[in-house]
Design a protein around this motif. Structure first.
Motif, PDB file in Angstrom:
ATOM      1  N   TYR A  13     -10.188   3.926  -4.584  1.00  0.00           N
ATOM      2  CA  TYR A  13      -9.059   4.414  -3.337  1.00  0.00           C
ATOM      3  C   TYR A  13      -9.225   3.633  -2.213  1.00  0.00           C
ATOM      4  O   TYR A  13      -8.840   3.960  -1.175  1.00  0.00           O
ATOM      5  N   THR A  14      -9.651   2.328  -2.399  1.00  0.00           N
ATOM      6  CA  THR A  14      -9.537   1.301  -1.260  1.00  0.00           C
ATOM      7  C   THR A  14      -8.174   1.297  -0.468  1.00  0.00           C
ATOM      8  O   THR A  14      -8.226   1.340   0.923  1.00  0.00           O
ATOM      9  N   PHE A  15      -7.069   1.236  -1.287  1.00  0.00           N
ATOM     10  CA  PHE A  15      -5.700   1.122  -0.693  1.00  0.00           C
ATOM     11  C   PHE A  15      -4.788   2.518  -0.795  1.00  0.00           C
ATOM     12  O   PHE A  15      -3.703   2.331  -0.657  1.00  0.00           O
ATOM     13  N   ASN A  16      -5.644   3.821  -1.099  1.00  0.00           N
ATOM     14  CA  ASN A  16      -4.852   4.757  -1.387  1.00  0.00           C
ATOM     15  C   ASN A  16      -3.974   5.133  -0.434  1.00  0.00           C
ATOM     16  O   ASN A  16      -4.336   5.279   1.074  1.00  0.00           O
ATOM     17  N   ASN A  17      -2.687   5.574  -0.597  1.00  0.00           N
ATOM     18  CA  ASN A  17      -1.727   6.147   0.080  1.00  0.00           C
ATOM     19  C   ASN A  17      -1.288   4.869   1.273  1.00  0.00           C
ATOM     20  O   ASN A  17      -0.811   5.227   2.237  1.00  0.00           O
ATOM     21  N   CYS A  18      -1.495   3.742   1.097  1.00  0.00           N
ATOM     22  CA  CYS A  18      -1.152   2.601   1.841  1.00  0.00           C
ATOM     23  C   CYS A  18       0.103   2.372   1.906  1.00  0.00           C
ATOM     24  O   CYS A  18       0.535   1.289   1.008  1.00  0.00           O
ATOM     25  N   THR A  19       1.197   3.111   2.423  1.00  0.00           N
ATOM     26  CA  THR A  19       2.484   2.940   2.040  1.00  0.00           C
ATOM     27  C   THR A  19       3.164   1.651   2.669  1.00  0.00           C
ATOM     28  O   THR A  19       4.321   1.521   2.300  1.00  0.00           O
ATOM     29  N   SER A  20       2.506   1.074   3.650  1.00  0.00           N
ATOM     30  CA  SER A  20       3.013  -0.066   4.127  1.00  0.00           C
ATOM     31  C   SER A  20       2.624  -1.301   3.378  1.00  0.00           C
ATOM     32  O   SER A  20       3.339  -2.436   3.744  1.00  0.00           O
ATOM     33  N   LEU A  21       1.962  -1.456   2.600  1.00  0.00           N
ATOM     34  CA  LEU A  21       1.444  -2.448   1.722  1.00  0.00           C
ATOM     35  C   LEU A  21       2.508  -2.850   0.782  1.00  0.00           C
ATOM     36  O   LEU A  21       2.946  -2.123  -0.178  1.00  0.00           O
ATOM     37  N   GLU A  22       3.097  -4.272   0.723  1.00  0.00           N
ATOM     38  CA  GLU A  22       4.274  -4.580  -0.036  1.00  0.00           C
ATOM     39  C   GLU A  22       3.732  -5.745  -0.913  1.00  0.00           C
ATOM     40  O   GLU A  22       4.538  -5.677  -1.929  1.00  0.00           O
ATOM     41  N   GLU A  23       2.803  -6.563  -0.486  1.00  0.00           N
ATOM     42  CA  GLU A  23       2.325  -7.582  -1.524  1.00  0.00           C
ATOM     43  C   GLU A  23       0.988  -7.818  -1.365  1.00  0.00           C
ATOM     44  O   GLU A  23       0.499  -7.602  -0.362  1.00  0.00           O
ATOM     45  N   ILE A  24       0.343  -8.350  -2.444  1.00  0.00           N
ATOM     46  CA  ILE A  24      -1.261  -8.581  -2.487  1.00  0.00           C
ATOM     47  C   ILE A  24      -1.540  -9.632  -3.208  1.00  0.00           C
ATOM     48  O   ILE A  24      -1.066  -9.891  -4.180  1.00  0.00           O
ATOM     49  N   LYS A  25      -2.539 -10.437  -2.527  1.00  0.00           N
ATOM     50  CA  LYS A  25      -3.008 -11.705  -3.434  1.00  0.00           C
ATOM     51  C   LYS A  25      -4.529 -11.236  -3.648  1.00  0.00           C
ATOM     52  O   LYS A  25      -5.226 -11.433  -2.704  1.00  0.00           O
ATOM     53  N   ILE A  26      -4.789 -11.521  -4.801  1.00  0.00           N
ATOM     54  CA  ILE A  26      -6.200 -11.084  -5.109  1.00  0.00           C
ATOM     55  C   ILE A  26      -7.041 -12.405  -5.481  1.00  0.00           C
ATOM     56  O   ILE A  26      -6.388 -12.981  -6.714  1.00  0.00           O
TER      57      ILE A  26
END
Length: 75
Positions: A13-26
């Protein structure tokens, strides 16, 4: 968003309901993404992930905008 280079996993649940997140690089240092880490990230469109990473169940549940899933070879 870019995860720090020294991170080894992404927790539940680290980014749970993070509706503003559009892209991520892991980064390659991450070896596991725990369940529901990106649950309900409805704006997430693109993810860049190292190959060989362990994904637990429902990592991207309800990520309805996810269109691009890039697997990057580990160096």
């Amino acid at each position: 968003m870019t995860i720090p280079q020294n991170a080894t996993y992404i927790g539940r649940y680290t980014f749970n309901n993070c509706t503003s997140l559009e892209e991520i690089k892991i980064p390659p240092s991450v070896t596991k993404i725990k369940e529901f880490a990106f649950n309900n990230c409805s704006s997430l469109k693109e993810i860049e992930i190292p190959s060989g990473i362990k994904l637990e169940r429902n990592v991207f549940k309800n990520c309805t905008s996810l269109k691009t899933f890039k697997k990057i070879p580990k160096v």
